[in-house]
Design an enzyme around this catalytic site. Structure first.
Site, short mmCIF file in Angstrom:
data_model
loop_
_atom_site.label_atom_id
_atom_site.label_comp_id
_atom_site.label_asym_id
_atom_site.label_seq_id
_atom_site.Cartn_x
_atom_site.Cartn_y
_atom_site.Cartn_z
N CYS A 65 152.12 43.26 123.91
CA CYS A 65 152.06 43.92 125.22
C CYS A 65 153.34 44.73 125.36
O CYS A 65 153.83 45.30 124.39
CB CYS A 65 151.89 42.88 126.32
SG CYS A 65 153.22 41.63 126.32
O1 LIG Z 1 153.78 43.16 129.07
S1 LIG Z 1 154.67 42.14 129.65
O2 LIG Z 1 153.91 41.06 130.24
O3 LIG Z 1 155.63 41.62 128.65
S2 LIG Z 1 155.70 43.00 131.04
#
Ligand SMILES: O=S(=O)([O-])[S-]
Length: 106
Positions: A65
């Site tokens: 992510c």
């Molecule tokens: O994408 S995140 O949850 O690390 S901010």
């Protein structure tokens, strides 16, 4: 203990070279479009659900992510559904770029 493994950018690069995992990018579509790890697929809800139901549970899966938090939640979900080799990229895409790893940036 976490049911998935957390990997550094270096370890993830090695994993990609050795195991050819399914690579899932769970950031926003616009950020995925702006650049992502080569061969990563953008995970929208429909793809996630279809992978959870019909994905190959024995295949290695690398999830990332932005900074490594959201991917842990998704990794846990895949583990709950019986996936055996799930990895979350520590530091996320930000860390990947910081380590100057290859990207599919446009
Ligand atoms: O994408 S995140 O949850 O690390 S901010």
């Amino acid at each position: 203990m976490k049911p998935f493994k957390t990997v550094t950018a270096d370890a993830a690069e090695q994993l990609i070279a050795d195991a050819k995992p399914l690579i899932l990018d769970c950031r926003d579509l616009k950020d995925y479009r702006a650049g992502h790890i080569e061969n990563a697929m953008h995970v929208h809800e429909q793809l996630r659900d279809s992978l959870l139901k019909k994905g190959d549970k024995a295949r290695d899966m690398l999830i990332y992510c932005y900074y490594g938090h959201a991917s842990e939640h998704l990794a846990e979900m895949f583990c709950d559904f019986g996936f055996k080799q799930v990895y979350s990229l520590a530091g996320g895409y930000a860390g990947w770029k910081e380590h100057h790893k290859p990207t599919g940036d446009l």
